[in-house]
Write a protein that holds these residues in place. Structure first.
Motif, PDB file in Angstrom:
ATOM      1  N   MET A   1      20.637  -5.061 -10.967  1.00  0.00           N
ATOM      2  CA  MET A   1      19.707  -5.041  -9.838  1.00  0.00           C
ATOM      3  C   MET A   1      18.413  -5.778 -10.181  1.00  0.00           C
ATOM      4  N   ILE A   2      18.564  -6.883 -10.864  1.00  0.00           N
ATOM      5  CA  ILE A   2      17.399  -7.610 -11.344  1.00  0.00           C
ATOM      6  C   ILE A   2      16.531  -8.130 -10.194  1.00  0.00           C
ATOM      7  N   HIS A   3      17.133  -8.299  -9.011  1.00  0.00           N
ATOM      8  CA  HIS A   3      16.379  -8.824  -7.880  1.00  0.00           C
ATOM      9  C   HIS A   3      15.908  -7.740  -6.925  1.00  0.00           C
ATOM     10  N   SER A   4      16.176  -6.487  -7.225  1.00  0.00           N
ATOM     11  CA  SER A   4      15.836  -5.397  -6.314  1.00  0.00           C
ATOM     12  C   SER A   4      14.383  -4.976  -6.470  1.00  0.00           C
ATOM     13  N   LEU A   5      13.734  -4.626  -5.340  1.00  0.00           N
ATOM     14  CA  LEU A   5      12.355  -4.135  -5.367  1.00  0.00           C
ATOM     15  C   LEU A   5      12.201  -3.103  -4.247  1.00  0.00           C
ATOM     16  N   SER A   6      12.314  -1.843  -4.595  1.00  0.00           N
ATOM     17  CA  SER A   6      12.198  -0.775  -3.616  1.00  0.00           C
ATOM     18  C   SER A   6      10.747  -0.357  -3.448  1.00  0.00           C
ATOM     19  N   LEU A   7      10.476   0.447  -2.428  1.00  0.00           N
ATOM     20  CA  LEU A   7       9.128   0.998  -2.266  1.00  0.00           C
ATOM     21  C   LEU A   7       8.735   1.827  -3.478  1.00  0.00           C
ATOM     22  N   SER A   8       9.701   2.545  -4.035  1.00  0.00           N
ATOM     23  CA  SER A   8       9.450   3.318  -5.255  1.00  0.00           C
ATOM     24  C   SER A   8       9.029   2.413  -6.405  1.00  0.00           C
ATOM     25  N   ASP A   9       9.668   1.247  -6.513  1.00  0.00           N
ATOM     26  CA  ASP A   9       9.306   0.289  -7.564  1.00  0.00           C
ATOM     27  C   ASP A   9       7.886  -0.234  -7.370  1.00  0.00           C
ATOM     28  N   VAL A  10       7.524  -0.509  -6.110  1.00  0.00           N
ATOM     29  CA  VAL A  10       6.168  -0.980  -5.821  1.00  0.00           C
ATOM     30  C   VAL A  10       5.147   0.041  -6.292  1.00  0.00           C
ATOM     31  N   LEU A  11       5.382   1.310  -5.963  1.00  0.00           N
ATOM     32  CA  LEU A  11       4.468   2.370  -6.395  1.00  0.00           C
ATOM     33  C   LEU A  11       4.393   2.458  -7.912  1.00  0.00           C
ATOM     34  N   ALA A  12       5.550   2.447  -8.569  1.00  0.00           N
ATOM     35  CA  ALA A  12       5.568   2.574 -10.030  1.00  0.00           C
ATOM     36  C   ALA A  12       4.804   1.437 -10.700  1.00  0.00           C
ATOM     37  N   ASP A  13       4.896   0.235 -10.152  1.00  0.00           N
ATOM     38  CA  ASP A  13       4.183  -0.889 -10.749  1.00  0.00           C
ATOM     39  C   ASP A  13       2.679  -0.755 -10.543  1.00  0.00           C
ATOM     40  N   HIS A  14       2.271  -0.297  -9.354  1.00  0.00           N
ATOM     41  CA  HIS A  14       0.839  -0.079  -9.119  1.00  0.00           C
ATOM     42  C   HIS A  14       0.284   0.983 -10.058  1.00  0.00           C
ATOM     43  N   ALA A  15       1.089   2.008 -10.364  1.00  0.00           N
ATOM     44  CA  ALA A  15       0.631   3.052 -11.279  1.00  0.00           C
ATOM     45  C   ALA A  15       0.298   2.474 -12.645  1.00  0.00           C
ATOM     46  N   ARG A  16       1.017   1.415 -13.030  1.00  0.00           N
ATOM     47  CA  ARG A  16       0.756   0.762 -14.314  1.00  0.00           C
ATOM     48  C   ARG A  16      -0.392  -0.257 -14.209  1.00  0.00           C
ATOM     49  N   SER A  17      -0.402  -1.021 -13.135  1.00  0.00           N
ATOM     50  CA  SER A  17      -1.333  -2.145 -13.052  1.00  0.00           C
ATOM     51  C   SER A  17      -2.642  -1.824 -12.339  1.00  0.00           C
ATOM     52  N   ARG A  18      -2.687  -0.687 -11.635  1.00  0.00           N
ATOM     53  CA  ARG A  18      -3.909  -0.280 -10.914  1.00  0.00           C
ATOM     54  C   ARG A  18      -4.229   1.181 -11.214  1.00  0.00           C
ATOM     55  N   PRO A  19      -4.415   1.517 -12.484  1.00  0.00           N
ATOM     56  CA  PRO A  19      -4.575   2.934 -12.858  1.00  0.00           C
ATOM     57  C   PRO A  19      -5.832   3.592 -12.296  1.00  0.00           C
ATOM     58  N   GLN A  20      -6.832   2.813 -11.930  1.00  0.00           N
ATOM     59  CA  GLN A  20      -8.080   3.403 -11.451  1.00  0.00           C
ATOM     60  C   GLN A  20      -8.289   3.234  -9.937  1.00  0.00           C
ATOM     61  N   VAL A  21      -7.330   2.655  -9.255  1.00  0.00           N
ATOM     62  CA  VAL A  21      -7.466   2.415  -7.818  1.00  0.00           C
ATOM     63  C   VAL A  21      -7.055   3.656  -7.040  1.00  0.00           C
ATOM     64  N   THR A  22      -7.838   4.012  -6.029  1.00  0.00           N
ATOM     65  CA  THR A  22      -7.493   5.131  -5.163  1.00  0.00           C
ATOM     66  C   THR A  22      -6.400   4.685  -4.191  1.00  0.00           C
ATOM     67  N   ALA A  23      -5.269   5.371  -4.235  1.00  0.00           N
ATOM     68  CA  ALA A  23      -4.137   5.025  -3.377  1.00  0.00           C
ATOM     69  C   ALA A  23      -4.184   5.767  -2.050  1.00  0.00           C
ATOM     70  N   VAL A  24      -4.644   7.028  -2.089  1.00  0.00           N
ATOM     71  CA  VAL A  24      -4.554   7.914  -0.929  1.00  0.00           C
ATOM     72  C   VAL A  24      -5.832   8.729  -0.793  1.00  0.00           C
ATOM     73  N   VAL A  25      -6.302   8.823   0.450  1.00  0.00           N
ATOM     74  CA  VAL A  25      -7.395   9.745   0.797  1.00  0.00           C
ATOM     75  C   VAL A  25      -6.940  10.528   2.014  1.00  0.00           C
ATOM     76  N   ASP A  26      -7.000  11.857   1.918  1.00  0.00           N
ATOM     77  CA  ASP A  26      -6.621  12.731   3.037  1.00  0.00           C
ATOM     78  C   ASP A  26      -7.450  13.999   2.949  1.00  0.00           C
ATOM     79  N   GLY A  27      -8.592  14.024   3.654  1.00  0.00           N
ATOM     80  CA  GLY A  27      -9.493  15.162   3.542  1.00  0.00           C
ATOM     81  C   GLY A  27     -10.011  15.279   2.125  1.00  0.00           C
ATOM     82  N   ALA A  28      -9.776  16.443   1.515  1.00  0.00           N
ATOM     83  CA  ALA A  28     -10.229  16.668   0.142  1.00  0.00           C
ATOM     84  C   ALA A  28      -9.300  16.045  -0.889  1.00  0.00           C
ATOM     85  N   VAL A  29      -8.153  15.572  -0.455  1.00  0.00           N
ATOM     86  CA  VAL A  29      -7.170  14.987  -1.382  1.00  0.00           C
ATOM     87  C   VAL A  29      -7.526  13.534  -1.661  1.00  0.00           C
TER      88      VAL A  29
END
Length: 494
Positions: A1-29
């Motif tokens: 699956m070398i060419h596959s890129l799921s939404l889960s993969d996108v998130l996992a890569d951001h977790a590595r490459s954007r460790p300090q970026v806020t992904a989600v804001v929802d009230g106090a969360v």
């Protein structure tokens, strides 16, 4: 699956490459990308422990919340399919969705409707949902093919019954990429999810924001004052706002209490333009125009790719092909009306549990949108309206939607429907059923002349019947009832 890129993969890569970026804001969360990734892993594990497997459906019955994005991403990690249902629907309408989708797991927000539908094992938003996430264990998940469906969105009930359009990770990533290019999104892009996430218009921006590694801000539903507050507090770049919503936000900020200058948005009025930063991207310069539907992932064409073009739907997204086809599947010449058909990277995978409809919609290797359009001489596309049925008058094809659109452009007309009536000479002739606006007047001759000036002569109605209202089936005229009441028949293929 070398060419596959799921939404889960996108998130996992951001977790590595954007460790300090806020992904989600929802009230106090407030969650960074690594924190969101960890929660999605635990949620996927908890759902797996409850028996959710590849291909199973997970249903959300509630308003906007960060849980919507988390459940979608957890389903991507599992290979399951997530569906955010229309929380505005009645108990009977939502009961149809529950029965049709047969979900393996349901998360819900308490309301009179969901309490009436609630079944054993459903998870209530809030403490129960957080407990579910907490029970999940950190673990590895096998790679999921990005061609597998991950999102189900129910379409409008044009034929009386809604259908769940299935969209894959590959389609959603492709559409997000096209949108972020036309919108000229940057990594600091912050989107306010104030429109309904069961609608592709909000969801497509939510996922494009995820794709670019921006910040998704969630609010349950549209509230002008709260929209102002969140734009100011979170320095929001874009929100789900159109027409009257923009006016309501401008009115809520008449005093200038909130700083809305971070919002890079389309020009609208002097008051509005003075509050925001008028954006110069092709998307905003073109007034956010184009043609789209759930089945194509959002937008099939963008007006921003055809500024100054003749067709008010613009040109196709870079990752799709569009053809205007006749009923026999051949492409019609520029200037002629036909069905808008498409294929490409952003298109859906079919409807859930609708094999016959899927075969009809994908015949000859093209997705048949069910909508009429016209390619202009400069190559741009004009959207006309739903196809629904065709009238055959002599050797000419007449589409009711095209004639209805012109009739409804008359200032005295409130609503209109067009049917074909049998004719010995021409096989069928065109008949219009028209409801006038209160206190307005127009004669049969007035309306026929109006159509004749805007369409080819063979498309004009021969007869017009005036009624108080047009019967509906879902969102469209009930043509069967109209045929029975007004002598319709002889349709080609019937």
């Amino acid at each position: 699956m070398i060419h596959s890129l799921s939404l889960s993969d996108v998130l996992a890569d951001h977790a590595r490459s954007r460790p300090q970026v806020t992904a989600v804001v929802d009230g106090a969360v407030r969650l960074t990308y690594p924190e969101l990734d960890a929660r999605v892993t635990r949620l996927a594990a908890a759902l797996r422990a409850r028996g959710v497997a590849k291909g199973d459906r997970v249903l959300w019955l509630g308003q906007n919340a960060h849980a919507v994005l988390e459940l979608l991403l957890a389903c991507s990690r599992l290979g399951a399919v997530f569906c955010p249902a229309n929380w505005r629907q009645s108990a009977d309408e939502l009961r149809f969705v529950v029965d049709d989708l047969s979900p393996a797991a349901v998360a819900y927000e308490p309301s009179d409707v969901t309490q009436a539908l609630r079944q054993e094992g459903w998870v209530q938003a809030g403490e129960e949902y957080e407990s579910l996430v907490a029970t999940g264990q950190e673990q590895e998940f096998p790679q999921v093919d990005d061609a597998e469906p991950v999102l189900a969105l129910y379409t409008a009930a044009f034929d009386g019954r809604p259908n769940a359009a299935l969209l894959s990770s590959a389609a959603l990533v492709a559409h997000a990429t096209s949108l972020l290019v036309v919108r000229q999104m940057e990594p600091v892009f912050t989107f306010l999810n104030n429109g309904p996430l069961f609608h592709v218009g909000t969801m497509m921006f939510c996922l494009a924001t995820l794709q670019i590694g921006g910040t998704n801000v969630f609010t349950p539903a549209f509230d002008p004052e709260e929209v102002c507050r969140l734009i100011d507090a979170e320095r929001v770049t874009q929100a789900f706002l159109f027409g009257g919503m923009i006016d309501a936000v401008a009115k809520a900020n008449e005093s200038g209490k909130y700083d809305l200058s971070s919002l890079r948005f389309v020009a609208h009025s002097a008051a509005w333009d003075g509050m925001i930063t008028v954006d110069d991207s092709p998307w905003c310069r073109s007034k956010m125009g184009g043609y789209g539907q759930t089945e194509v992932g959002g937008m099939l064409t963008f007006l921003g790719l055809a500024e100054g073009g003749a067709g008010f739907a613009g040109r196709p997204s870079p990752l799709v092909q569009v053809r205007i086809l006749a009923p026999d599947g051949t492409e019609v010449p520029a200037g002629e009306t036909g069905e808008i058909c498409a294929r490409g990277k952003t298109l859906f995978s079919g409807y859930f549990a609708r094999p016959d409809l899927n075969a009809e919609k994908s015949k000859n290797g093209w997705h048949h949108t069910g909508d009429l359009g016209r390619r202009e001489p400069d190559g741009t596309i004009t959207f006309i309206g739903p196809r629904l049925r065709m009238i055959k008058s002599g050797a000419e094809n007449v589409y009711p939607a095209e004639v209805e659109r012109v009739l409804k452009s008359h200032p005295a007309v409130a609503d209109a429907a067009v049917i074909g009536v049998p004719d010995e000479t021409w096989h069928q002739t065109v008949k219009a059923i028209v409801a006038l606006k209160p206190a307005e007047k127009a004669s049969e001759a007035d309306l026929i002349d109006h159509v004749r000036t805007l369409l080819a002569a063979y498309k004009k109605p021969r007869h017009i019947t005036f009624v108080d209202s047009i019967p509906k089936r879902g969102f469209t005229p009930d043509y069967d009832a109209l045929d029975e009441a007004h002598g319709g028949g002889n349709y080609p293929g019937a």
